[in-house]
Design an enzyme around this catalytic site. Structure first.
Site, PDB file in Angstrom:
ATOM      1  N   ARG A  25       0.750  -1.270  -0.043  1.00  0.00           N
ATOM      2  CA  ARG A  25      -0.014   0.012  -0.026  1.00  0.00           C
ATOM      3  C   ARG A  25       0.910   1.150   0.020  1.00  0.00           C
ATOM      4  O   ARG A  25       0.482   2.229  -0.702  1.00  0.00           O
ATOM      5  CB  ARG A  25      -0.971  -0.007   1.050  1.00  0.00           C
ATOM      6  N   HIS A  29       0.650   4.086  -2.931  1.00  0.00           N
ATOM      7  CA  HIS A  29       0.012   5.427  -2.818  1.00  0.00           C
ATOM      8  C   HIS A  29       0.972   6.468  -3.120  1.00  0.00           C
ATOM      9  O   HIS A  29       0.985   7.553  -3.444  1.00  0.00           O
ATOM     10  CB  HIS A  29      -0.499   5.542  -1.306  1.00  0.00           C
ATOM     11  N   HIS A 158      -5.825  -6.791  -3.510  1.00  0.00           N
ATOM     12  CA  HIS A 158      -6.710  -6.635  -2.529  1.00  0.00           C
ATOM     13  C   HIS A 158      -6.865  -8.393  -1.850  1.00  0.00           C
ATOM     14  O   HIS A 158      -7.396  -8.623  -0.772  1.00  0.00           O
ATOM     15  CB  HIS A 158      -8.194  -6.190  -2.622  1.00  0.00           C
ATOM     16  N   TRP A 174     -10.106  -8.795   3.166  1.00  0.00           N
ATOM     17  CA  TRP A 174     -10.810  -9.250   1.989  1.00  0.00           C
ATOM     18  C   TRP A 174     -10.699 -10.947   1.774  1.00  0.00           C
ATOM     19  O   TRP A 174     -11.738 -11.239   1.239  1.00  0.00           O
ATOM     20  CB  TRP A 174      -9.963  -8.567   0.613  1.00  0.00           C
ATOM     21  N   ASP A 219     -14.865  -3.111  -5.117  1.00  0.00           N
ATOM     22  CA  ASP A 219     -14.449  -4.536  -5.549  1.00  0.00           C
ATOM     23  C   ASP A 219     -15.648  -5.077  -6.179  1.00  0.00           C
ATOM     24  O   ASP A 219     -15.510  -5.757  -7.219  1.00  0.00           O
ATOM     25  CB  ASP A 219     -14.328  -5.282  -4.218  1.00  0.00           C
TER      26      ASP A 219
END
Length: 265
Positions: A25, A29, A158, A174, A219
């Site tokens: 992540r 980002h 995810h 997830w 999603d």
């Protein structure tokens, strides 16, 4: 070799702390704020928290938790051997492979920001929102040069990690094995029944009652458009196809706006 030492240290960190998802992540980002004609190349500016990207709501948990986890390694190698921005990219790739995902080649040459003023102006229109649908995903990713297939492949990240209530307002993993990088995310999308709910922070999401796993609206949106769903179906059946397309899309993401990257550290 220095690169081998850094990779070994990163792999040990991922194994010890189980922090692979947040390292992915962090790189996402750092690079994902790029917008054609409006800058945002990966520059590790999030580590500077007085303003800018280090204070974005979308980046909650990254400047303190993720950067904090990498600090002992950064103190050892930055800036003499590697930039923070290159370290973040490399960390994500090492983490992906350490969790069972594909090997991803890292290229080097990203330049670190020196002040928070080198941040982009805001997260809107640059980073995706979990409570939005297909049109939003296209509006975010198409201007960066991504196809519908790229969007679905990237969504496959995810398959690892959790949403944290105190960071995003969403809550839960997830998949049932959030530290295993495989194609379970796509299988779950097609096979599990999810019920709508709101978290205690008031954010809408969906939950599979039996397993406790969740999906975001963004999603589930992948199933609503045939151009997206066909790739979900392919990746659910063929993990190798997912890994191949993920590497292509992920490498493109990590190198957005970068110039003169090199193969050697």
């Amino acid at each position: 070799m220095t690169l081998d030492s850094i990779i070994a240290d990163l792999a040990a960190l991922v194994k010890e702390k189980g922090c692979g998802p947040i390292l992915i992540r962090l790189s996402w980002h750092d690079a994902g704020v790029y917008k054609e004609g409006a800058g945002g190349c990966p520059n590790a500016v999030m580590r500077l928290t007085d303003a800018g990207e280090g204070a974005f709501g979308a980046n909650a948990g990254l400047p303190d938790v993720a950067v904090g986890l990498l600090k002992p390694i950064a103190d050892r190698y930055v800036p003499e051997k590697i930039s923070n921005a290159d370290l973040w990219a490399l960390a994500a790739n090492v983490a992906t492979e350490a969790m069972g995902g594909p090997a991803i080649k890292t290229r080097f040459g990203r330049v670190d920001a020196t002040t928070s003023s080198e941040s982009v102006e805001g997260q809107a229109g640059r980073l995706p929102d979990g409570d939005k649908e297909i049109n939003h995903l296209r509006e975010i990713f198409h201007p960066k040069g991504f196809t519908d297939k790229d969007i679905v492949a990237l969504s496959g990240a995810h398959t690892v990690g959790h949403c944290h209530l105190d960071r995003s307002g969403f809550d839960g993993p997830w998949t049932a094995e959030p530290l295993k990088f495989d194609n379970t995310y796509f299988k779950d999308l097609l096979e599990k029944i999810y019920e709508e709910e709101k978290t205690t922070k008031g954010c809408p999401q969906l939950r599979h009652k039996e397993s406790g796993t969740m999906m975001l609206i963004s999603d589930m949106a992948l199933l609503k458009d045939p151009a997206f769903k066909t790739h979900v179906e392919t990746y659910a059946k063929d993990q190798d196809a997912f890994f191949k397309d993920y590497v292509t899309a992920w490498t493109k993401l990590q190198e957005l706006g970068c110039k003169d990257l090199r193969d050697e550290l």
